[in-house]
Design an enzyme around this catalytic site. Sequence first.
Site, PDB file in Angstrom:
ATOM      1  N   ARG A  18       0.808  -1.221   0.000  1.00  0.00           N
ATOM      2  CA  ARG A  18       0.000   0.000   0.000  1.00  0.00           C
ATOM      3  C   ARG A  18       0.839   1.269   0.000  1.00  0.00           C
ATOM      4  NH1 ARG A  18      -2.946  -3.184   3.686  1.00  0.00           N
ATOM      5  NH2 ARG A  18      -4.527  -4.298   2.522  1.00  0.00           N
ATOM      6  N   GLU A  76       4.951  -5.700   5.231  1.00  0.00           N
ATOM      7  CA  GLU A  76       4.454  -5.000   6.415  1.00  0.00           C
ATOM      8  C   GLU A  76       2.940  -5.108   6.568  1.00  0.00           C
ATOM      9  OE1 GLU A  76       6.537  -3.685   8.609  1.00  0.00           O
ATOM     10  OE2 GLU A  76       8.152  -4.403   7.330  1.00  0.00           O
ATOM     11  N   GLU A  77       2.248  -5.570   5.562  1.00  0.00           N
ATOM     12  CA  GLU A  77       0.791  -5.600   5.578  1.00  0.00           C
ATOM     13  C   GLU A  77       0.274  -6.793   6.370  1.00  0.00           C
ATOM     14  OE1 GLU A  77      -0.688  -3.019   4.398  1.00  0.00           O
ATOM     15  OE2 GLU A  77       1.041  -2.202   3.385  1.00  0.00           O
ATOM     16  N   PHE A  78      -0.791  -6.575   7.149  1.00  0.00           N
ATOM     17  CA  PHE A  78      -1.401  -7.630   7.938  1.00  0.00           C
ATOM     18  C   PHE A  78      -2.001  -8.708   7.040  1.00  0.00           C
ATOM     19  CE2 PHE A  78      -5.245  -9.359   9.999  1.00  0.00           C
ATOM     20  CZ  PHE A  78      -4.633 -10.026  11.035  1.00  0.00           C
ATOM     21  N   ASP A  79      -2.611  -8.293   5.916  1.00  0.00           N
ATOM     22  CA  ASP A  79      -3.222  -9.288   5.033  1.00  0.00           C
ATOM     23  C   ASP A  79      -2.168 -10.172   4.376  1.00  0.00           C
ATOM     24  OD1 ASP A  79      -2.387  -7.123   3.530  1.00  0.00           O
ATOM     25  OD2 ASP A  79      -4.279  -6.868   2.466  1.00  0.00           O
TER      26      ASP A  79
END
Length: 140
Positions: free
Chosen positions: A34, A109-112
Amino acid sequence: MAVKWFAIDLALLFRRARRIEDGKVYDAYVVYPRECVCENALSVFLSFTLPAVLEDQCGYKLFIHGRDDLPGEDQAEQVERCMRLSRRLLVVMTAVGSCGGQGVAPPLEEFDWQMGVHSALVQETISVIVVQVEDGHTHT
């Protein structure tokens, strides 16, 4: 020769005819970095190219964060719920040079991303497709 010419159309026709009801809503959950979405190549790919080809031409249903999520919904619960409702994880990787670095970077770094990798490697409940977007070119 006609079968070879229309192979993709025939495969999509048979796919629609024998759709299996497995309780899944989405064919793919799209994960992307993102922090790099402001890039023109990635933005165009996520907003126009990917939905135009996979949803409009092939009939797949995608969940793209930022397009299909509801504002104000708890992100962790939403990621977990939508990933459970997806058949596969579509990971979009970009060149790190455009985001400040060298090489190719997944959205670490993204949770998903972390949830999807856990589902794929530990729970073995979802398959993974990796796509690399770089300066308007796509590599699978």
